[in-house]
Write a protein that holds these residues in place. Structure first.
Motif, PDB file in Angstrom:
ATOM      1  N   ARG A 165     -47.737  12.537  58.395  1.00 44.41           N
ATOM      2  CA  ARG A 165     -48.081  11.426  57.511  1.00 44.41           C
ATOM      3  C   ARG A 165     -49.491  11.676  56.998  1.00 44.41           C
ATOM      4  NH1 ARG A 165     -47.809   7.893  60.960  1.00 44.41           N
ATOM      5  NH2 ARG A 165     -50.029   7.536  61.398  1.00 44.41           N
ATOM      6  N   ILE A 166     -49.647  11.654  55.700  1.00 41.64           N
ATOM      7  CA  ILE A 166     -50.953  11.877  55.074  1.00 41.64           C
ATOM      8  C   ILE A 166     -51.483  10.536  54.578  1.00 41.64           C
ATOM      9  CG2 ILE A 166     -52.156  13.003  53.156  1.00 41.64           C
ATOM     10  CD1 ILE A 166     -50.083  15.261  53.378  1.00 41.64           C
ATOM     11  N   SER A 167     -52.736  10.261  54.869  1.00 39.76           N
ATOM     12  CA  SER A 167     -53.345   9.017  54.407  1.00 39.76           C
ATOM     13  C   SER A 167     -54.777   9.277  53.968  1.00 39.76           C
ATOM     14  CB  SER A 167     -53.303   7.949  55.511  1.00 39.76           C
ATOM     15  OG  SER A 167     -54.073   8.368  56.626  1.00 39.76           O
ATOM     16  N   PHE A 168     -55.271   8.396  53.089  1.00 39.68           N
ATOM     17  CA  PHE A 168     -56.644   8.507  52.592  1.00 39.68           C
ATOM     18  C   PHE A 168     -57.006   7.204  51.893  1.00 39.68           C
ATOM     19  CE2 PHE A 168     -53.647  10.456  49.650  1.00 39.68           C
ATOM     20  CZ  PHE A 168     -53.871   9.765  48.465  1.00 39.68           C
ATOM     21  N   ARG A 169     -58.292   7.028  51.644  1.00 41.65           N
ATOM     22  CA  ARG A 169     -58.778   5.875  50.911  1.00 41.65           C
ATOM     23  C   ARG A 169     -59.368   6.352  49.584  1.00 41.65           C
ATOM     24  NH1 ARG A 169     -59.556   0.970  52.721  1.00 41.65           N
ATOM     25  NH2 ARG A 169     -59.589   1.695  54.903  1.00 41.65           N
ATOM     26  N   LEU A 170     -59.056   5.621  48.517  1.00 40.86           N
ATOM     27  CA  LEU A 170     -59.550   5.983  47.198  1.00 40.86           C
ATOM     28  C   LEU A 170     -60.991   5.513  47.012  1.00 40.86           C
ATOM     29  CD1 LEU A 170     -56.436   5.082  45.002  1.00 40.86           C
ATOM     30  CD2 LEU A 170     -57.280   7.374  45.513  1.00 40.86           C
ATOM     31  N   ARG A 171     -61.817   6.394  46.510  1.00 39.22           N
ATOM     32  CA  ARG A 171     -63.180   6.017  46.148  1.00 39.22           C
ATOM     33  C   ARG A 171     -63.260   5.468  44.721  1.00 39.22           C
ATOM     34  NH1 ARG A 171     -65.487  11.056  48.929  1.00 39.22           N
ATOM     35  NH2 ARG A 171     -66.546  10.239  50.792  1.00 39.22           N
ATOM     36  N   PRO A 199     -49.969   3.970  40.658  1.00 40.86           N
ATOM     37  CA  PRO A 199     -51.394   3.789  40.381  1.00 40.86           C
ATOM     38  C   PRO A 199     -52.119   3.332  41.633  1.00 40.86           C
ATOM     39  CG  PRO A 199     -50.147   1.922  39.537  1.00 40.86           C
ATOM     40  CD  PRO A 199     -49.138   2.910  40.066  1.00 40.86           C
ATOM     41  N   GLY A 200     -53.346   3.761  41.781  1.00 43.52           N
ATOM     42  CA  GLY A 200     -54.152   3.362  42.931  1.00 43.52           C
ATOM     43  C   GLY A 200     -55.487   2.805  42.493  1.00 43.52           C
ATOM     44  N   ARG A 201     -55.966   1.849  43.247  1.00 42.27           N
ATOM     45  CA  ARG A 201     -57.232   1.196  42.939  1.00 42.27           C
ATOM     46  C   ARG A 201     -58.320   1.650  43.912  1.00 42.27           C
ATOM     47  NH1 ARG A 201     -57.419  -0.771  37.878  1.00 42.27           N
ATOM     48  NH2 ARG A 201     -55.599  -2.079  37.396  1.00 42.27           N
ATOM     49  N   SER A 202     -59.550   1.636  43.440  1.00 40.58           N
ATOM     50  CA  SER A 202     -60.689   1.993  44.280  1.00 40.58           C
ATOM     51  C   SER A 202     -60.696   1.137  45.539  1.00 40.58           C
ATOM     52  CB  SER A 202     -61.985   1.792  43.494  1.00 40.58           C
ATOM     53  OG  SER A 202     -63.104   2.076  44.297  1.00 40.58           O
ATOM     54  N   GLY A 203     -60.868   1.791  46.670  1.00 40.16           N
ATOM     55  CA  GLY A 203     -60.885   1.112  47.954  1.00 40.16           C
ATOM     56  C   GLY A 203     -59.531   0.990  48.616  1.00 40.16           C
ATOM     57  N   GLU A 204     -58.457   1.272  47.912  1.00 40.18           N
ATOM     58  CA  GLU A 204     -57.104   1.123  48.449  1.00 40.18           C
ATOM     59  C   GLU A 204     -56.789   2.262  49.414  1.00 40.18           C
ATOM     60  OE1 GLU A 204     -52.548   0.437  46.745  1.00 40.18           O
ATOM     61  OE2 GLU A 204     -54.199   0.923  45.378  1.00 40.18           O
ATOM     62  N   ARG A 205     -56.082   1.912  50.503  1.00 39.89           N
ATOM     63  CA  ARG A 205     -55.617   2.903  51.472  1.00 39.89           C
ATOM     64  C   ARG A 205     -54.234   3.375  51.050  1.00 39.89           C
ATOM     65  NH1 ARG A 205     -58.070   6.123  55.163  1.00 39.89           N
ATOM     66  NH2 ARG A 205     -56.575   6.838  56.713  1.00 39.89           N
ATOM     67  N   ILE A 206     -54.061   4.679  50.902  1.00 36.58           N
ATOM     68  CA  ILE A 206     -52.794   5.268  50.471  1.00 36.58           C
ATOM     69  C   ILE A 206     -52.175   5.991  51.656  1.00 36.58           C
ATOM     70  CG2 ILE A 206     -51.656   6.835  48.859  1.00 36.58           C
ATOM     71  CD1 ILE A 206     -52.958   4.467  47.466  1.00 36.58           C
ATOM     72  N   VAL A 207     -50.883   5.756  51.882  1.00 38.74           N
ATOM     73  CA  VAL A 207     -50.154   6.411  52.970  1.00 38.74           C
ATOM     74  C   VAL A 207     -48.935   7.126  52.378  1.00 38.74           C
ATOM     75  CG1 VAL A 207     -48.901   6.129  55.137  1.00 38.74           C
ATOM     76  CG2 VAL A 207     -50.912   4.701  54.653  1.00 38.74           C
ATOM     77  N   ILE A 208     -48.802   8.411  52.686  1.00 35.00           N
ATOM     78  CA  ILE A 208     -47.648   9.207  52.260  1.00 35.00           C
ATOM     79  C   ILE A 208     -46.829   9.511  53.507  1.00 35.00           C
ATOM     80  CG2 ILE A 208     -46.849  11.229  50.979  1.00 35.00           C
ATOM     81  CD1 ILE A 208     -48.726   9.483  49.351  1.00 35.00           C
TER      82      ILE A 208
END
Length: 827
Positions: A750-756, A799-808
């Motif tokens: 599982r890949i995750s990250f937060r958008l700056r 679409p992703g917003r700044s500060g949002e946590r994305i999980v794949i």
């Protein structure tokens, strides 16, 4: 080899064109005497070894596949693959003949018109023509072609279907097909598939040259005729140089020959620097009526081997070139004209003056392009395995090669075999020499000169040598090449997804073929050939221009300077730097090794022909090196190679190399020491807190734009050879998160990250994708799997917003996560 062998030639490309009037004649308005129409999109195709009877005009092919010719079904052996097309003719005309003509069918072709068998042709790589006139009916007509590339049907071909194959025999009507219509008196298209015209310049000097034009004339009418042959030569600016004519008496149904001769004063000579071409128009007249016309191009040049060296127009020329197959990844052998032009644009860009069109006769367009670009050509007859092919069949195919391509000035050598252990070489050499006593007849040997005394018709034996690849070390090539003098093949494999440290380059043939080892081979070869022993090696050819299909590394021969998809490997740039010393070049090597985990000071290698270069890392102080200071691992000097043993820092490194005169190259290289966790994205990159749930699957943001043909996984050991093909427009400009190959079951993560910052989050995948909230985009794509096969992939977006946590979530196939910022990207 004879002490001196002289030859000259001219170009071909026969085509219909508006004829000039015969002196004193007024032809008036009339139908074109010759029409050549392609049969391209009207074909139906079915490959079935059980199919029979498809030659019948009433056969129902409605359920067959609609295909466009050129077409190939691939390498699968088929004995009964059928093509059918329809065409219309007007009422029979005793003064018209209709021929069906094929530029290449692989490998055995039986041709029928309206169920009548016109003939059979054996051999994939030469053209052939049949007279369809007796089989025609008014209105709709059907041409049917039964094609076999099965080894049992092609044992007596060149190459034989038996024995070891050096390249794949892709079945089909893979070159162009034509309907040719002529008057009953015409230049004969039935002489081994040639145009029927043979032009021979001789005694060529800057002061004058003789030109002989031999024309085969066919009178297919029922009455004898007196016909006049006219030859007009014009220069490239359209000024007439001469007009010569002569009469021939042609009996009913006869084929006769006419030969016209003329001397040209102060000819413009053809050569690599000045490929000057004249225009030859040949006309056939019946009284005051023009009944046939062909237009060709002529090049005057003199060449010879003298004292072991090649002379062109009296000057010694070191032959430096590359071998070339007729294959691309997407089209296989059914290459398009644009793809062939792309290949020849690469040859011109490289700066070669010589090309070996291996291992068989190539498409007519290739020889035309060589004529236009001034490339000297080694043409080959297809004799490329050691099976004892039928001599008569082999001699026929050799004659077809010679006669069909006789008029090209670019061709200076006829090759009658490659690595056949001299089996059947002599009769094929005799056939080539009989049809064309002027050109060199050559053979490519991998067994030295054994058998040379029994080959009296060979003018030159060149050699295939792979010292340092199949056996030995890179510098073993030097002694071998100097001893052999004429090198017809050399090189080694390189896969752009296989990499090692520069300082520890190694390889395993057909299993692990890193670019860094191929770089070392290229460095040794080019230093030997261009610097240390240039005059001792008069002929040198790299194998090969593009990768091609064969049962080697995952179904590919990877020795190309280009991948099968036309991506330039590092050896391409190094070769170019030697071939074009006056054309500034700066190229950072191993860019596709975008994530490095080896020695931190393995450094940056650059290829350049500039006197000196300066390198800066992350905008820091420049470090300058001079050309010629590089030393190979054994201490030997190699020019045009620069290597900075700079230590890379963890994470992203921006490399810039410049010659200080406006020529530079840049690269982004990530480094991750093997004993360190994956580096986190830098502060100016669009994400943070990048995580992989699987400890054995480190995830690294590669903050550079995705590129066509590049790898995207971070394993470079041959277990993750996945690459992009053409990046879809919806993905252009995106960065990507690199991991080990995710289709390996042990690598699920599982890949995750937060958008700056705001960004489109994209997933390219071969499976069902990551699910909601991702939505599949209407953007079909193709990429390569680990087996280097082109496979479909799908594109998913959210679409992703700044500060949002994305999980794949974990997937089951190959996939890659990409980010396309919707605001200013980081560097």
């Amino acid at each position: 080899m004879r002490a001196a062998i002289a030859a000259v030639a001219l170009v071909v490309a026969a085509c219909a064109g508006p004829p000039a009037a015969q002196p004193g004649a007024s032809p008036g308005a009339q139908a074109p005497p010759r029409e050549r129409v392609p049969i391209a999109s009207e074909w139906r195709f079915r490959a079935s070894d059980d199919l029979a009877g498809a030659e019948a005009p009433g056969f129902d092919d409605g359920a067959w596949d609609a295909v466009t010719v050129p077409h190939t079904w691939g390498p699968e052996p088929r004995r009964n693959a059928w093509y059918r097309a329809r065409f219309t003719v007007a009422a029979p005309d005793p003064d018209r003949r209709v021929y069906v003509s094929f530029e290449g069918v692989a490998t055995r072709a039986d041709v029928y018109v309206n169920g009548r068998h016109l003939g059979q042709h054996l051999g994939a790589y030469t053209a052939f023509t049949f007279d369809a006139t007796p089989a025609l009916v008014p209105g709709a007509n059907v041409v049917a072609v039964r094609v076999s590339n099965h080894p049992q049907d092609t044992v007596d071909s060149l190459p034989s279907g038996a024995g070891k194959q050096l390249y794949r025999m892709y079945g089909g009507i893979y070159r162009k097909a034509w309907l040719l219509t002529t008057r009953s008196a015409h230049f004969d298209p039935l002489d081994h598939g040639s145009s029927g015209l043979y032009a021979t310049p001789s005694n060529v000097t800057a002061a004058s040259a003789d030109l002989s034009v031999r024309a085969r004339v066919r009178n297919a009418s029922s009455a004898s005729r007196t016909l006049r042959v006219v030859a007009r030569l014009s220069d490239a600016e359209g000024r007439e140089v001469f007009a010569e004519d002569g009469d021939v008496e042609a009996g009913a149904g006869a084929v006769v020959e006419a030969t016209l001769r003329e001397r040209v004063s102060s000819p413009r000579l053809w050569g690599p620097r000045t490929p000057y071409l004249y225009r030859l128009q040949a006309e056939l007249w019946d009284g005051g009526r023009l009944v046939d016309a062909l237009t060709e191009r002529v090049g005057f040049r003199d060449f010879r081997m003298q004292d072991g060296r090649f002379l062109l127009n009296g000057e010694p020329v070191l032959l430096r070139g590359v071998g070339k197959h007729q294959e691309t990844e997407h089209a296989l052998a059914a290459v398009t004209d644009d793809e062939l032009r792309e290949d020849f644009a690469n040859l011109k860009d490289l700066g070669v003056n010589f090309v070996r069109l291996a291992h068989y006769p190539h498409a007519r367009l290739e020889y035309d392009l060589a004529d236009e670009l001034g490339l000297l050509v080694w043409a080959e007859n297809g004799h490329s395995n050691s099976w004892k092919v039928d001599p008569a069949s082999g001699e026929t195919l050799t004659r077809e090669m010679v006669r069909q391509n006789y008029n090209h000035p670019s061709i200076v050598m006829w090759s009658v075999g490659n690595e056949t252990a001299f089996v059947r070489v002599n009769p094929f050499a005799a056939a080539a020499k009989a049809d064309d006593p002027q050109r060199l007849v050559v053979y490519a040997s991998n067994t030295g000169v054994q058998g040379r005394k029994r080959q009296p018709n060979l003018d030159l034996i060149a050699h295939n040598t792979y010292r340092g690849w199949y056996r030995g070390e890179p510098w073993d090539f030097e002694e071998r090449a100097v001893a052999l003098r004429y090198v017809a093949e050399s090189g080694g494999g390189a896969v752009i997804t296989n990499h090692t440290d520069h300082l520890a380059a190694r390889h395993v043939v057909d299993s692990f073929e890193p670019e860094e080892y191929r770089q070392e081979l290229a460095e040794v070869h080019f230093q030997t050939v261009f610097r240390d022993h240039a005059q001792e090696i008069p002929l040198y050819l790299v194998w090969i221009l593009r990768d091609f299909g064969i049962d080697k590394y995952k179904g590919r021969n990877t020795k190309g300077l280009l991948t099968a998809a036309n991506f330039r490997k590092d050896a391409y740039s190094l070769y170019r730097s030697f071939l074009r010393p006056d054309e500034p070049l700066v190229h950072i090597a191993s860019k596709t090794r975008f994530l490095r985990r080896g020695l931190p000071d393995d450094g940056i290698k650059v290829y350049s022909n500039r006197p000196s270069l300066s390198l800066s890392l992350d905008g820091g102080a420049e470090v300058t090196q001079g050309n010629g200071g590089f030393r190979h691992r054994n201490g030997r000097r190699v020019d045009n190679v620069f290597h900075w043993r700079v230590a890379l820092r963890e994470g992203r490194n921006v490399v810039r190399v410049s010659d200080g005169a406006g020529h530079e190259d840049t690269a982004i290289v990530y480094y991750n020491a093997s004993d360190r966790p994956a580096p986190q994205p830098a502060a100016d990159e669009p994400i943070e807190e990048l995580r992989s749930s699987n400890p054995r699957v480190p995830a690294v943001l590669i903050a550079q734009e995705v590129r066509d043909q590049w790898p995207f996984y971070s394993e470079f050991d041959g277990s993750a050879d996945n690459t992009f093909d053409r990046v879809p427009p919806e993905v252009a400009g995106a960065f990507w998160i690199s991991t080990p190959r995710l289709s390996k079951p042990a690598n699920r993560t599982r890949i995750s990250f937060r958008l700056r910052r705001d960004a489109d989050v994209l997933v390219m995948a071969t499976d069902a994708g990551p699910g909601t909230p991702f939505v599949e985009a209407d953007a079909p794509c193709t990429w390569r799997d680990n087996e280097l096969r082109l496979v479909p992939c799908r594109l998913f977006r959210r679409p992703g917003r700044s500060g949002e946590r994305i999980v794949i979530p974990p997937g089951h196939g190959d996939y890659v996560v990409l980010l396309r910022p919707t605001v200013t990207k980081g560097t």
